[in-house]
Design an enzyme around this catalytic site. Structure first.
Site, PDB file in Angstrom:
ATOM      1  N   HIS A  49       1.646 -51.097 -27.658  1.00 13.68           N
ATOM      2  CA  HIS A  49       1.009 -51.968 -27.482  1.00 13.68           C
ATOM      3  C   HIS A  49       1.434 -52.666 -26.511  1.00 13.68           C
ATOM      4  CE1 HIS A  49      -0.288 -55.682 -30.048  1.00 13.68           C
ATOM      5  NE2 HIS A  49       0.517 -56.411 -29.252  1.00 13.68           N
ATOM      6  N   CYS A  50       0.362 -53.008 -25.474  1.00  6.67           N
ATOM      7  CA  CYS A  50       0.098 -53.845 -24.306  1.00  6.67           C
ATOM      8  C   CYS A  50       0.369 -55.505 -24.675  1.00  6.67           C
ATOM      9  CB  CYS A  50      -0.874 -53.550 -23.724  1.00  6.67           C
ATOM     10  SG  CYS A  50      -0.194 -54.471 -22.159  1.00  6.67           S
TER      11      CYS A  50
END
Length: 87
Positions: A49-50
């Site tokens: 998850h950026c």
């Protein structure tokens, strides 16, 4: 589910006749997927998850994420070379 079938080498469903559901969303969970608690959905081939994109990097947006990294490297190199010539 057909895009990532269980290969029975690394990924084994608990029962050979049924596909295991996700523990969180209770939908069928394909192999190589992960449920993201921030996105609240199962992501196929989830890498991470950026926090900069506020999205999961997975099957659908991996090429776009790699282009983002490449463009950031080019911009950083360009900025560093301009700063070096000015100094």
């Amino acid at each position: 589910m057909s895009a990532y079938p269980y290969d029975y080498t690394l990924f084994h469903p608990p029962n050979s006749t049924t596909v295991p559901p996700c523990r969180t969303c209770a939908l069928p969970k394909p192999a190589r997927s992960k449920h993201c608690s921030l996105c609240r959905s199962c992501i196929a081939k989830c890498d991470h998850h950026c926090i900069w994109l506020n999205a999961c990097v997975g099957r659908n947006n991996l090429p776009h994420f790699l282009m983002l990294l490449l463009s950031l490297a080019i911009i950083s190199y360009s900025g560093a070379s301009h700063a070096y010539t000015i100094l």
